[in-house]
Enzyme design. Structure first.
Site, mmCIF file in Angstrom:
data_model
loop_
_atom_site.group_PDB
_atom_site.id
_atom_site.type_symbol
_atom_site.label_atom_id
_atom_site.label_comp_id
_atom_site.label_asym_id
_atom_site.label_seq_id
_atom_site.Cartn_x
_atom_site.Cartn_y
_atom_site.Cartn_z
ATOM 1 N N GLU A 1 5.598 -3.273 1.034
ATOM 2 C CA GLU A 1 5.643 -3.054 -0.424
ATOM 3 C C GLU A 1 4.921 -1.743 -0.685
ATOM 4 O O GLU A 1 3.694 -1.698 -0.736
ATOM 5 C CB GLU A 1 4.951 -4.219 -1.146
ATOM 6 C CG GLU A 1 5.657 -5.560 -0.991
ATOM 7 C CD GLU A 1 6.902 -5.671 -1.856
ATOM 8 O OE1 GLU A 1 7.019 -4.935 -2.847
ATOM 9 O OE2 GLU A 1 7.770 -6.494 -1.527
ATOM 10 N N CYS B 1 1.902 0.569 -9.093
ATOM 11 C CA CYS B 1 2.988 1.058 -8.237
ATOM 12 C C CYS B 1 4.296 1.269 -8.997
ATOM 13 O O CYS B 1 5.062 2.153 -8.661
ATOM 14 C CB CYS B 1 3.206 0.109 -7.068
ATOM 15 S SG CYS B 1 3.579 -1.569 -7.600
ATOM 16 N N VAL C 1 0.475 4.745 5.000
ATOM 17 C CA VAL C 1 -0.102 3.651 5.794
ATOM 18 C C VAL C 1 0.999 2.650 6.192
ATOM 19 O O VAL C 1 0.941 2.050 7.264
ATOM 20 C CB VAL C 1 -1.282 2.971 5.043
ATOM 21 C CG1 VAL C 1 -1.870 1.837 5.869
ATOM 22 C CG2 VAL C 1 -2.367 3.994 4.710
ATOM 23 N N GLY C 2 2.005 2.539 5.353
ATOM 24 C CA GLY C 2 3.143 1.671 5.693
ATOM 25 C C GLY C 2 3.748 2.059 7.040
ATOM 26 O O GLY C 2 4.116 1.210 7.855
ATOM 27 N N GLY D 1 0.835 -1.210 0.000
ATOM 28 C CA GLY D 1 0.000 0.000 0.000
ATOM 29 C C GLY D 1 0.858 1.244 0.000
ATOM 30 O O GLY D 1 2.025 1.227 -0.433
ATOM 31 N N SER D 2 0.305 2.315 0.496
ATOM 32 C CA SER D 2 0.990 3.613 0.421
ATOM 33 C C SER D 2 2.049 3.767 1.520
ATOM 34 O O SER D 2 1.942 3.142 2.588
ATOM 35 C CB SER D 2 -0.046 4.731 0.566
ATOM 36 O OG SER D 2 -0.701 4.591 1.807
ATOM 37 N N PRO D 3 3.052 4.598 1.289
ATOM 38 C CA PRO D 3 4.059 4.845 2.333
ATOM 39 C C PRO D 3 3.435 5.379 3.628
ATOM 40 O O PRO D 3 3.878 5.014 4.721
ATOM 41 C CB PRO D 3 4.977 5.883 1.692
ATOM 42 C CG PRO D 3 4.830 5.668 0.221
ATOM 43 C CD PRO D 3 3.397 5.251 0.012
HETATM 44 P P1 NAD Z 1 -3.482 2.314 1.148
HETATM 45 O O1 NAD Z 1 -2.196 2.400 1.877
HETATM 46 O O2 NAD Z 1 -4.445 3.423 1.265
HETATM 47 O O3 NAD Z 1 -4.282 0.991 1.596
HETATM 48 C C1 NAD Z 1 -3.682 -0.289 1.608
HETATM 49 C C2 NAD Z 1 -4.360 -1.165 2.648
HETATM 50 O O4 NAD Z 1 -4.171 -0.581 3.942
HETATM 51 C C3 NAD Z 1 -5.869 -1.332 2.462
HETATM 52 O O5 NAD Z 1 -6.211 -2.680 2.689
HETATM 53 C C4 NAD Z 1 -6.459 -0.433 3.539
HETATM 54 O O6 NAD Z 1 -7.683 -0.908 4.060
HETATM 55 C C5 NAD Z 1 -5.399 -0.451 4.631
HETATM 56 N N1 NAD Z 1 -5.381 0.805 5.384
HETATM 57 C C6 NAD Z 1 -5.622 2.062 4.903
HETATM 58 N N2 NAD Z 1 -5.489 2.977 5.878
HETATM 59 C C7 NAD Z 1 -5.167 2.291 7.000
HETATM 60 C C8 NAD Z 1 -4.906 2.680 8.352
HETATM 61 N N3 NAD Z 1 -4.962 3.947 8.730
HETATM 62 N N4 NAD Z 1 -4.599 1.717 9.236
HETATM 63 C C9 NAD Z 1 -4.532 0.419 8.868
HETATM 64 N N5 NAD Z 1 -4.780 -0.012 7.614
HETATM 65 C C10 NAD Z 1 -5.098 0.911 6.681
HETATM 66 O O7 NAD Z 1 -3.077 2.047 -0.381
HETATM 67 P P2 NAD Z 1 -4.023 1.907 -1.648
HETATM 68 O O8 NAD Z 1 -4.639 3.220 -1.970
HETATM 69 O O9 NAD Z 1 -4.921 0.728 -1.481
HETATM 70 O O10 NAD Z 1 -2.941 1.523 -2.771
HETATM 71 C C11 NAD Z 1 -2.166 2.484 -3.427
HETATM 72 C C12 NAD Z 1 -0.755 2.546 -2.885
HETATM 73 O O11 NAD Z 1 -0.194 1.252 -2.820
HETATM 74 C C13 NAD Z 1 0.182 3.345 -3.773
HETATM 75 O O12 NAD Z 1 1.052 4.105 -2.987
HETATM 76 C C14 NAD Z 1 0.951 2.273 -4.528
HETATM 77 O O13 NAD Z 1 2.201 2.687 -5.026
HETATM 78 C C15 NAD Z 1 1.071 1.226 -3.477
HETATM 79 N N6 NAD Z 1 1.271 -0.089 -4.073
HETATM 80 C C16 NAD Z 1 2.470 -0.699 -3.910
HETATM 81 C C17 NAD Z 1 2.696 -1.930 -4.514
HETATM 82 C C18 NAD Z 1 3.997 -2.653 -4.364
HETATM 83 O O14 NAD Z 1 4.045 -3.833 -4.695
HETATM 84 N N7 NAD Z 1 5.054 -2.014 -3.909
HETATM 85 C C19 NAD Z 1 1.680 -2.525 -5.259
HETATM 86 C C20 NAD Z 1 0.480 -1.865 -5.382
HETATM 87 C C21 NAD Z 1 0.270 -0.638 -4.787
#
Ligand code: NAD
Length: 480
Positions: free
Chosen positions: A226, A260, A208-209, A204-206
């Protein structure tokens, strides 16, 4: 009892904290049994998964397409094939991956042998994003099964129909104490993150990471992050412009730029700027037609929130002086954004500060290689960096002066498809690696095992420390 409602609009599934705790407990109780499973047993599970995917391929495609109009052929390539080929690759190599790895023995500890034993970390959590809602759940799941870990999966709430499908689909293949899908949004995710999982695999996003890593720290759970970021593509003077343009258009506008590893912005050498832009425009017309709204080659933006985010970023860039080279049209009714090429985007515009994650491509020109490096270095280390050049020296120049999770030369995105390569970011774009052997290792503990066979040299060096012992220690330091 504290209950949390899923935020997804589609499945009204209600998962209570008690229910999540129960699933965690039964998986926890099952972890040592799964950890002892043989390669044959794990390969069998993967085969079952592969057969189910192939069997339900059409249904899977319909469900993913319904989420935000992803083209069927693209789903086949990026969601189905990436998973089926990952399963085949894992099944082919699993016996070897699971076998102990012998390592050498230094002379100073002669008489012993050492090996690395790969053991399952145990109950793990996979949190996935929406942009490849099937593949980004299944790929880490394949690694977890290969490593012998039970897993709780939290798919994205942004694609609730896929999350619901995954819950039913995986429940028909695996018992709950091995694989369990829990649908829901932040509330669900937050509760799951409070549990002492042995490993958390987050995509997911940095932003939330960071939240995930903070939560993991409380339980000292290991993490694979990731993440995303701004991945540049450099187009050197020597590049084959026609080919480079076609490949950039392909990798940028796949999934409407919601990828991504999509090129986030282009750095084009000043000498070839106008020629290259002409090639980009030509390629755009060929791949997505002169009227992209009417083709079936482009996904829509996943939801209104992201559509608004992108529309606003584009509007602000234009206000700041950016010029549209091609595209720029938006349609609210179906959240469509035409593939858009931009020049003159101000360096402080959101489009050049934040990850774009949409079908907008800013083009920056550079005069010297040093200038291109300076622009890249001002940003966080990207997930991917692309170099289009036919000059080996220039390619090596850019490779040696930048850092990135991965690089593809003269193509975009393809590095993701080679299961023999580690996939992941560096620094802000992620931590740890996925895919194939690297994914297996993410869910495994590399246990160091040393066995002493004969009386050891070390026996001689135990206290009390007589003079002659000190002499041996001195010689050891000097010669060994
Ligand atoms: P996101 O970080 O918003 O959400 C990812 C997951 O985290 C979801 O399941 C969501 O429910 C959960 N989440 C969201 N907020 C949270 C919180 N506050 N606490 C706990 N869990 C939470 O990301 P997104 O919008 O779903 O995806 C887009 C991002 O993911 C982009 O930055 C993209 O570059 C990245 N991405 C990376 C890869 C990779 O393999 N490196 C692949 C796909 C997407």
């Amino acid at each position: 009892m504290n209950s949390i409602h899923n935020t997804g609009t589609n499945p009204p599934t209600l998962t209570t904290e008690d229910e999540m705790d129960r699933i965690f407990q039964i998986q926890h109780a099952n972890e040592s049994i799964l950890a002892r499973s043989t390669a044959k047993e794990r390969r069998k599970k993967l085969k079952k998964l592969l057969d189910a995917i192939l069997d339900q391929r059409e249904k899977i495609k319909k469900i993913i397409h319904a989420a935000y109009g992803k083209p069927y052929a693209e789903i086949d390539l990026t969601e189905v094939y990436t998973v089926t080929s990952a399963i085949k690759h894992t099944r082919r190599n699993l016996r070897f991956w699971m076998s102990d790895q012998r390592v050498g023995t230094p002379i100073s500890i002669l008489g012993s042998t050492s090996r690395i034993q790969y053991e399952a970390k145990g109950v793990s959590l996979i949190i996935a994003p929406w942009n490849f809602p099937f593949m980004l759940v299944l790929n880490p799941l394949i690694s977890a099964i290969a490593a012998g870990c039970p897993v709780v999966i939290k798919p994205s709430e942004m694609t609730p129909n896929v999350a619901m499908f995954l819950r039913e689909f995986l429940a028909n293949i695996f018992p709950e104490n091995e694989v369990a899908v829990i649908e829901g949004g932040i509330g669900i995710s937050t509760h799951l993150l409070s549990k002492p999982f042995r490993h958390i695999f987050f995509t997911g996003s940095p932003a939330v990471g960071r939240i995930v890593m903070t939560a993991a720290a409380k339980n000292l759970s290991s993490v694979t992050l990731e993440l995303g970021g701004k991945s540049p593509a450099i187009i050197d003077r020597s590049a084959n412009l026609k080919r480079a343009a076609r490949r950039i258009i392909w990798s940028k506008f796949m999934n409407a730029g919601q990828v991504c590893v999509a090129p986030d912005y282009l750095l084009v050498h000043r000498d070839i700027e106008s020629k290259f832009i002409a090639e980009l425009k030509k390629s755009l017309d060929i791949l997505h037609s002169k009227n992209p709204r009417t083709t079936d080659t482009l996904s829509r933006i996943v939801n209104e929130k992201h559509f608004r985010r992108l529309s606003l970023a584009l509007e602000n860039a234009i206000k700041g002086g950016a010029k549209i080279i091609q595209g720029g049209s938006l349609e609210t009714t179906d959240q469509f954004i035409a593939p858009t090429l931009l020049s003159d985007v101000p360096l402080n515009a959101e489009l050049l500060r934040e990850e774009i994650f949409g079908p907008i491509l800013p083009i920056i020109t550079y005069a010297t290689n040093e200038e291109a490096i300076a622009i890249i270095s001002k940003k966080n280390r990207p997930l991917a960096l692309y170099i289009f050049s036919r000059n080996k020296k220039t390619t090596n120049y850019f490779l040696s002066r930048t850092k990135a999770g991965s690089t593809a030369i003269n193509i975009g995105t393809l590095q993701f498809f080679n299961h023999n390569l580690p996939f992941g970011g560096v620094g802000y774009s992620g931590m740890g690696k996925a895919h194939g052997w690297y994914g297996f290792k993410a869910f495994s503990n590399e246990r160091a095992v040393l066995k002493q066979h004969i009386p050891s040299f070390v026996d001689l060096l135990m206290p009390p420390f007589k003079k002659w012992k000190q002499r041996i220690i001195d010689l050891t330091i000097r010669w060994l």
